[in-house]
Design a protein around this motif. Structure first.
Motif, PDB file in Angstrom:
ATOM      1  N   UNK A   1    -101.385   9.621  31.256  1.00 55.01           N
ATOM      2  CA  UNK A   1    -100.265   9.403  30.820  1.00 55.01           C
ATOM      3  C   UNK A   1    -100.159   8.926  29.553  1.00 55.01           C
ATOM      4  N   UNK A   2     -99.459   9.275  28.681  1.00 53.69           N
ATOM      5  CA  UNK A   2     -99.204   8.580  27.267  1.00 53.69           C
ATOM      6  C   UNK A   2     -98.383   7.172  27.404  1.00 53.69           C
ATOM      7  N   UNK A  45     -86.560  20.305  39.074  1.00 52.91           N
ATOM      8  CA  UNK A  45     -85.365  19.263  39.213  1.00 52.91           C
ATOM      9  C   UNK A  45     -85.852  18.289  38.472  1.00 52.91           C
ATOM     10  N   UNK A  46     -85.100  17.954  37.055  1.00 56.48           N
ATOM     11  CA  UNK A  46     -85.609  16.713  36.333  1.00 56.48           C
ATOM     12  C   UNK A  46     -84.442  15.712  36.147  1.00 56.48           C
ATOM     13  N   UNK A  47     -84.707  14.659  35.655  1.00 58.81           N
ATOM     14  CA  UNK A  47     -83.658  13.715  35.063  1.00 58.81           C
ATOM     15  C   UNK A  47     -84.445  13.367  33.846  1.00 58.81           C
ATOM     16  N   UNK A 104     -88.994  12.206  36.081  1.00 61.49           N
ATOM     17  CA  UNK A 104     -87.921  11.766  35.210  1.00 61.49           C
ATOM     18  C   UNK A 104     -88.876  11.747  33.784  1.00 61.49           C
ATOM     19  N   UNK A 105     -88.247  12.371  32.803  1.00 60.38           N
ATOM     20  CA  UNK A 105     -88.864  12.313  31.535  1.00 60.38           C
ATOM     21  C   UNK A 105     -88.272  11.358  30.449  1.00 60.38           C
ATOM     22  N   UNK A 106     -89.211  10.411  30.137  1.00 58.12           N
ATOM     23  CA  UNK A 106     -88.393   9.458  29.254  1.00 58.12           C
ATOM     24  C   UNK A 106     -88.831   9.869  27.736  1.00 58.12           C
ATOM     25  N   UNK A 126     -94.618   5.845  39.723  1.00 58.90           N
ATOM     26  CA  UNK A 126     -95.164   5.978  38.445  1.00 58.90           C
ATOM     27  C   UNK A 126     -95.510   7.389  38.380  1.00 58.90           C
ATOM     28  N   UNK A 127     -95.963   8.159  39.423  1.00 63.57           N
ATOM     29  CA  UNK A 127     -96.565   9.660  39.503  1.00 63.57           C
ATOM     30  C   UNK A 127     -95.214  10.483  39.206  1.00 63.57           C
ATOM     31  N   UNK A 128     -94.045   9.960  39.312  1.00 61.37           N
ATOM     32  CA  UNK A 128     -92.701  10.929  39.119  1.00 61.37           C
ATOM     33  C   UNK A 128     -92.093  10.451  37.665  1.00 61.37           C
ATOM     34  N   UNK A 129     -92.820   9.820  36.972  1.00 60.85           N
ATOM     35  CA  UNK A 129     -92.441   9.431  35.505  1.00 60.85           C
ATOM     36  C   UNK A 129     -93.349  10.075  34.445  1.00 60.85           C
TER      37      UNK A 129
END
Length: 142
Positions: A1-2, A45-47, A104-106, A126-129
């Motif tokens: 993860x970045x 399906x994303x947020x 979830x994409x920040x 955390x795995x879903x972000x």
């Protein structure tokens, strides 16, 4: 993860955004669409967290693809009474009431750490972000 180190320097923030923008343009110049990242990772399906320019870029790249934006998350959600492009905009404190998403994409790339902290406090794993940088730089090696 970045995962970015914390800082308050505005020049540093602009530098992160510049690097992300340049990588995105590089992908576009090579005829790559961001939707491929989501499809390849089975994220249907994303947020989207944040409603800045990168959120707009991401949303527009996902229109007319098999990836569905279920909702946006933004601290200023009250400004979006009717949603954004007919998609709900919610506060991070109310995401538990929203439909499940694959990821979830920040899109607030420089403030990613703060966004992750908020999401974790509200029950997300955390795995879903992921950070938008994970998407654009993750596609570089393809």
């Amino acid at each position: 993860m970045f995962y970015l180190r914390r800082g308050t320097n505005q020049q540093e923030e602009y530098a992160y955004c510049y690097l992300t923008s340049m990588q995105y343009l590089k992908l576009k110049n090579n005829n790559k669409n961001i939707s491929k990242f989501f499809i390849d990772n089975n994220f249907k399906r994303i947020a989207i967290y944040g409603l800045g320019q990168f959120a707009d870029i991401l949303y527009n790249d996902l229109i007319k693809t098999d990836v569905q934006v279920m909702y946006f998350i933004d601290k200023e959600c009250k400004k979006f009474t009717y949603g954004y492009n007919d998609i709900p905009v919610v506060n991070v404190n109310s995401i538990s009431k929203e439909p499940d998403v694959d990821v979830i994409v920040i899109t607030s790339v420089y403030h990613c750490n703060e966004a992750i902290d908020e999401l974790l406090k509200n029950g997300k794993e955390l795995e879903s972000i992921i950070n938008f940088n994970d998407v654009v730089f993750g596609m570089e090696s393809e």
